[in-house]
Design a protein around this motif. Structure first.
Motif, PDB file in Angstrom:
ATOM      1  N   LEU A   1     -38.959  -1.351  18.250  1.00 53.82           N
ATOM      2  CA  LEU A   1     -38.964  -1.598  19.700  1.00 53.82           C
ATOM      3  C   LEU A   1     -37.540  -1.776  20.209  1.00 53.82           C
ATOM      4  N   GLN A   2     -37.316  -1.333  21.434  1.00 51.23           N
ATOM      5  CA  GLN A   2     -36.034  -1.609  22.088  1.00 51.23           C
ATOM      6  C   GLN A   2     -36.265  -2.797  23.026  1.00 51.23           C
ATOM      7  N   ILE A   3     -35.476  -3.833  22.834  1.00 46.70           N
ATOM      8  CA  ILE A   3     -35.651  -5.047  23.629  1.00 46.70           C
ATOM      9  C   ILE A   3     -34.401  -5.283  24.445  1.00 46.70           C
ATOM     10  N   GLU A   4     -34.596  -5.649  25.713  1.00 41.75           N
ATOM     11  CA  GLU A   4     -33.429  -5.961  26.542  1.00 41.75           C
ATOM     12  C   GLU A   4     -33.658  -7.289  27.258  1.00 41.75           C
ATOM     13  N   PHE A   5     -32.607  -8.108  27.296  1.00 36.37           N
ATOM     14  CA  PHE A   5     -32.661  -9.381  28.021  1.00 36.37           C
ATOM     15  C   PHE A   5     -31.646  -9.348  29.143  1.00 36.37           C
ATOM     16  N   SER A   6     -32.044  -9.791  30.333  1.00 33.12           N
ATOM     17  CA  SER A   6     -31.043  -9.893  31.395  1.00 33.12           C
ATOM     18  C   SER A   6     -31.370 -11.025  32.347  1.00 33.12           C
ATOM     19  N   GLY A   7     -30.566 -11.132  33.402  1.00 32.67           N
ATOM     20  CA  GLY A   7     -30.749 -12.207  34.364  1.00 32.67           C
ATOM     21  C   GLY A   7     -30.348 -13.564  33.801  1.00 32.67           C
ATOM     22  N   GLY A   8     -29.592 -13.564  32.709  1.00 32.73           N
ATOM     23  CA  GLY A   8     -29.148 -14.821  32.104  1.00 32.73           C
ATOM     24  C   GLY A   8     -29.857 -15.103  30.781  1.00 32.73           C
ATOM     25  N   LEU A   9     -31.002 -14.432  30.531  1.00 29.05           N
ATOM     26  CA  LEU A   9     -31.737 -14.674  29.270  1.00 29.05           C
ATOM     27  C   LEU A   9     -30.935 -14.261  28.045  1.00 29.05           C
ATOM     28  N   GLU A  10     -30.030 -13.277  28.249  1.00 31.68           N
ATOM     29  CA  GLU A  10     -29.231 -12.805  27.113  1.00 31.68           C
ATOM     30  C   GLU A  10     -28.413 -13.944  26.486  1.00 31.68           C
ATOM     31  N   LEU A  11     -28.154 -14.987  27.301  1.00 34.68           N
ATOM     32  CA  LEU A  11     -27.389 -16.125  26.774  1.00 34.68           C
ATOM     33  C   LEU A  11     -28.127 -16.826  25.633  1.00 34.68           C
ATOM     34  N   LEU A  12     -29.454 -16.728  25.644  1.00 36.69           N
ATOM     35  CA  LEU A  12     -30.241 -17.378  24.589  1.00 36.69           C
ATOM     36  C   LEU A  12     -30.323 -16.522  23.330  1.00 36.69           C
ATOM     37  N   PHE A  13     -29.965 -15.236  23.478  1.00 40.64           N
ATOM     38  CA  PHE A  13     -30.123 -14.297  22.374  1.00 40.64           C
ATOM     39  C   PHE A  13     -28.751 -13.770  21.949  1.00 40.64           C
ATOM     40  N   SER A  14     -27.933 -14.632  21.429  1.00 36.69           N
ATOM     41  CA  SER A  14     -26.591 -14.285  20.925  1.00 36.69           C
ATOM     42  C   SER A  14     -25.716 -13.630  21.983  1.00 36.69           C
ATOM     43  N   HIS A  15     -25.975 -13.914  23.264  1.00 42.37           N
ATOM     44  CA  HIS A  15     -25.200 -13.306  24.357  1.00 42.37           C
ATOM     45  C   HIS A  15     -25.235 -11.786  24.283  1.00 42.37           C
ATOM     46  N   THR A  16     -26.338 -11.254  23.799  1.00 40.71           N
ATOM     47  CA  THR A  16     -26.453  -9.805  23.638  1.00 40.71           C
ATOM     48  C   THR A  16     -27.660  -9.317  24.422  1.00 40.71           C
ATOM     49  N   ARG A  17     -27.432  -8.291  25.225  1.00 43.47           N
ATOM     50  CA  ARG A  17     -28.520  -7.798  26.079  1.00 43.47           C
ATOM     51  C   ARG A  17     -29.504  -6.923  25.320  1.00 43.47           C
ATOM     52  N   LYS A  18     -28.986  -6.003  24.495  1.00 43.95           N
ATOM     53  CA  LYS A  18     -29.888  -5.008  23.886  1.00 43.95           C
ATOM     54  C   LYS A  18     -30.054  -5.244  22.393  1.00 43.95           C
ATOM     55  N   HIS A  19     -31.280  -5.207  21.975  1.00 46.93           N
ATOM     56  CA  HIS A  19     -31.601  -5.418  20.565  1.00 46.93           C
ATOM     57  C   HIS A  19     -32.621  -4.368  20.133  1.00 46.93           C
ATOM     58  N   THR A  20     -32.555  -3.992  18.858  1.00 46.07           N
ATOM     59  CA  THR A  20     -33.628  -3.186  18.275  1.00 46.07           C
ATOM     60  C   THR A  20     -34.386  -4.090  17.325  1.00 46.07           C
ATOM     61  N   VAL A  21     -35.704  -4.114  17.465  1.00 54.60           N
ATOM     62  CA  VAL A  21     -36.510  -5.027  16.663  1.00 54.60           C
ATOM     63  C   VAL A  21     -37.554  -4.224  15.893  1.00 54.60           C
ATOM     64  N   ASN A  22     -37.655  -4.505  14.606  1.00 55.78           N
ATOM     65  CA  ASN A  22     -38.742  -3.916  13.816  1.00 55.78           C
ATOM     66  C   ASN A  22     -39.832  -4.971  13.677  1.00 55.78           C
ATOM     67  N   LEU A  23     -40.896  -4.765  14.403  1.00 59.78           N
ATOM     68  CA  LEU A  23     -41.955  -5.776  14.501  1.00 59.78           C
ATOM     69  C   LEU A  23     -43.112  -5.370  13.583  1.00 59.78           C
ATOM     70  N   PRO A  24     -43.640  -6.303  12.771  1.00 59.42           N
ATOM     71  CA  PRO A  24     -44.842  -5.962  11.989  1.00 59.42           C
ATOM     72  C   PRO A  24     -45.913  -5.372  12.915  1.00 59.42           C
ATOM     73  N   SER A  25     -46.544  -4.291  12.486  1.00 56.21           N
ATOM     74  CA  SER A  25     -47.463  -3.629  13.409  1.00 56.21           C
ATOM     75  C   SER A  25     -48.785  -4.366  13.555  1.00 56.21           C
ATOM     76  N   THR A  26     -49.048  -5.300  12.630  1.00 54.85           N
ATOM     77  CA  THR A  26     -50.182  -6.198  12.862  1.00 54.85           C
ATOM     78  C   THR A  26     -49.684  -7.633  12.745  1.00 54.85           C
ATOM     79  N   VAL A  27     -50.373  -8.529  13.437  1.00 45.85           N
ATOM     80  CA  VAL A  27     -50.000  -9.932  13.387  1.00 45.85           C
ATOM     81  C   VAL A  27     -50.258 -10.434  11.966  1.00 45.85           C
ATOM     82  N   PRO A  28     -49.269 -11.081  11.322  1.00 47.33           N
ATOM     83  CA  PRO A  28     -49.447 -11.523   9.931  1.00 47.33           C
ATOM     84  C   PRO A  28     -50.729 -12.341   9.737  1.00 47.33           C
TER      85      PRO A  28
END
Lengths: 356, 109
Positions: free
Chosen positions: B11-38
Motif C-alpha cells: 500500500l502507498q500511505i500518505e500523511f498530511s495536514g500535520g499528521l506526518e509529524l507523528l510518522f517520522s516527519h515523513t509524508r509518504k510511506h510504502t507499507v506491506n500489510l498482511p493480507s488477512t488480519v493475524p
C-alpha cells in the motif's frame, strides 16, 4: 463497493460526501458547489462593492490559502472588480511562522497578489519568541491574540485597504459559539456569528467561509493540490479551544450537520438590551490611538507590562494594580506608534512597501 | 522449520495536514500489510490498517491518530483519492496497490 455516480451531474464518479447535506458528488461538481456557496455568502451579505481594496489575512495555513484561491477565482468569474492583497502577520516564532511565511510568499507568486508582512517586532518591539522567553508558556496566547488583532488592522491601514477577509470557517465559528456559552460570555456570543464586524474606526472584517465546513476546505485544498503549511504553533496550548474542538468533532462524527446547526443557533441568539447596556463604550487609546474600551488599549497595557518586567499586568486586575502602585509609566517607555486611520481608502497605498 | 511468511499487500500511505509529524516527519510511506488480519480469516480492511499503522509506523502521540479503533475525529481519509465515507470507511477491504491518504484538519488555518 460499486462506485456511485455524482448526485449532481449523474455522470462522473462520486468522490466526496458533503458533510452539510450528505450528498455524494464528483470532484468537478464539488469545486463548483463549494465556490458557488461562498459566492452566495458574499452576495447575500453584500460584503463588497466594486473597486474595494480587500486584504486577505494570510497565515499560509489551509483556510487562508484556500480563501486566497477562491477569492481570486470568484473575483474573476463574477467580476467583483476587487483589488486583492495578501496581509500576513509575522509573530516572530522561529520554526513556525518563518516557515509558514515562506508558504505565503509562494502564494503571492501563485496568485499574483501583492503581499504585505507586518511583524510584531516592527510594531511592538517584541517577537513572540522574546515574549515567551520572558513570561513562559502561560498566557502567551493572550499576548499573541491581542497583538495580532491590532497588527492586522494596522497592516490593513498601511495597505490602504477597505476590508480584511479572514479564513474563519463554520467549524471555527461553531467552536467559538460553544466556548462563549461555556464561559458565559454573552456579549461575544451575540456577535461571534456576525459575518462582518466593524468598530468605530477600524477596518471592516468579514468571514466569507462562515458556512464552509473545514472538511470541504481541506478536500478542496487536496483536490486542487494547493500549497499550504500545517504545523501547530509551537507555543500554543490553547487547551480550552482544544476541548471545544474535540467535542465538536465528536458531534460531527455522529451527526455532520451539527456544525452548521450550532452556527445557526448562534445566529439566532439575541442579546437583551439590559445585557448590551453593561458593555463598555468604545473609545480611543490615549497612548496609541487604537480603539479601546479603556483609556489604555489591551495591547498597550500588555506592552507596558512586558517593558516594565511585570508581564501579568495586562492579564489580571491584581497585577495591574501592583503595576499602578509602582507609579506612572516611565517617560522613555517603548510604545506602539500612534494609529492614524486612513481616511480616504487608497491614499496610504503609495507609501506602502510591498514585500516581494 | 520456519513458517511461510504470510502473504502481504503493498500500500502507498500518505500523511498530511500535520499528521506526518507523528510518522517520522515523513509524508509518504510504502507499507506491506498482511493480507488477512493475524489469527483470523478476516481480510485486511481499513480498520486493521489504522491499528497496524499505529502499532508499526507511528512514532509519537498515538492518541492524536487513533481513537476507539478508528481515526481520531477530524482526520480525513481518502482511499484512491475518494472520501472513505463513500467506500465503507473501516470496512473497506484493501487491495494491493491501494493509495490511502490521511489528512488532519485539526491544525490551524
Amino acid at each position: 463497493m460499486a462506485p456511485k455516480s455524482c448526485a449532481l451531474c449523474k455522470k462522473a464518479r462520486a468522490m466526496l460526501k458533503r458533510p452539510k447535506t450528505g450528498q455524494q458528488i464528483c470532484r468537478d461538481c464539488f469545486f463548483f458547489v463549494f465556490e458557488t456557496e461562498v459566492h452566495n455568502t458574499i452576495t447575500e451579505a453584500k460584503l463588497f462593492s466594486p473597486g474595494d481594496r480587500v486584504a486577505i489575512g494570510a497565515s499560509g495555513g489551509k483556510d487562508s490559502t484556500v480563501l486566497a484561491h477562491v477569492m481570486k477565482t470568484l473575483n474573476e468569474r463574477y467580476n467583483y472588480r476587487l483589488e486583492l492583497f495578501l496581509l500576513s502577520i509575522d509573530e516572530g516564532i522561529t520554526g513556525y511562522r518563518d516557515d509558514s511565511l515562506e508558504t505565503v510568499k509562494r502564494n503571492q507568486q501563485q496568485y499574483d497578489m501583492p503581499l504585505k508582512i507586518l511583524s510584531y517586532d516592527e510594531l511592538y518591539g517584541w517577537t513572540m519568541d522574546a515574549i515567551v522567553e520572558q513570561i513562559g508558556r502561560k498566557n502567551n496566547c493572550t499576548f499573541c491574540g491581542v497583538f495580532r488583532r491590532q497588527a492586522l488592522d494596522r497592516g490593513a491601514n498601511m495597505l490602504g485597504v477597505d476590508h480584511i477577509v479572514t479564513g474563519h470557517n463554520a467549524d471555527d465559528i461553531a467552536e467559538t459559539v460553544l466556548m462563549n456559552i461555556m464561559r458565559g460570555d454573552i456579549a461575544r456570543l451575540g456577535r461571534c456569528t456576525s459575518i462582518v464586524t466593524q468598530g468605530e474606526d477600524t477596518i471592516r472584517r468579514s468571514k466569507p467561509f462562515k458556512y464552509a465546513y473545514e472538511k470541504e476546505i481541506v478536500m478542496y485544498a487536496y483536490f486542487k493540490k494547493l500549497d499550504y503549511f500545517s504545523t501547530e504553533c509551537i507555543y500554543s496550548p490553547d487547551a480550552y479551544r482544544g476541548h471545544a474542538r474535540a467535542f465538536l468533532k465528536d458531534l460531527e462524527a455522529a451527526r455532520p450537520s451539527a456544525i452548521i446547526d450550532i452556527v445557526h443557533s448562534g445566529e439566532a441568539f439575541e442579546v437583551r438590551e439590559e445585557v448590551k447596556a453593561t458593555q463598555k463604550l468604545q473609545q480611543t487609546c490615549q497612548r496609541c490611538g487604537y480603539m479601546s474600551s479603556n483609556t489604555l488599549c489591551k495591547a498597550c497595557t500588555l506592552l507596558e507590562g512586558l517593558e516594565r518586567g511585570m508581564a501579568d499586568a495586562g492579564i489580571t486586575d491584581r497585577a495591574r494594580k501592583r503595576l499602578e502602585a509602582e507609579g506612572p509609566a516611565p517617560e522613555n517607555l517603548r510604545t506602539i506608534p500612534f494609529f492614524r486611520p486612513t481616511t480616504t481608502p487608497g491614499s496610504a497605498a503609495s507609501t506602502v512597501e510591498v514585500a516581494i | 522449520m520456519s513458517s511461510p511468511t504470510p502473504p502481504t499487500i503493498r500500500l502507498q500511505i500518505e500523511f498530511s495536514g500535520g499528521l506526518e509529524l507523528l510518522f517520522s516527519h515523513t509524508r509518504k510511506h510504502t507499507v506491506n500489510l498482511p493480507s488477512t488480519v493475524p489469527n483470523s480469516t478476516r481480510p485486511a480492511d481499513a480498520s486493521y490498517l489504522i491499528l497496524y499503522l499505529r502499532d508499526n509506523l507511528l512514532k509519537e502521540r498515538p492518541e492524536l491518530f487513533e481513537e476507539k479503533g478508528t481515526v481520531k475525529p477530524g482526520i480525513l481519509v481518502l482511499i484512491n483519492d475518494t472520501d472513505w465515507e463513500l467506500e465503507g470507511e473501516g470496512e473497506y477491504e484493501l487491495k494491493d496497490g491501494d493509495e490511502i491518504v490521511f489528512i488532519s484538519t485539526l491544525h490551524g488555518g
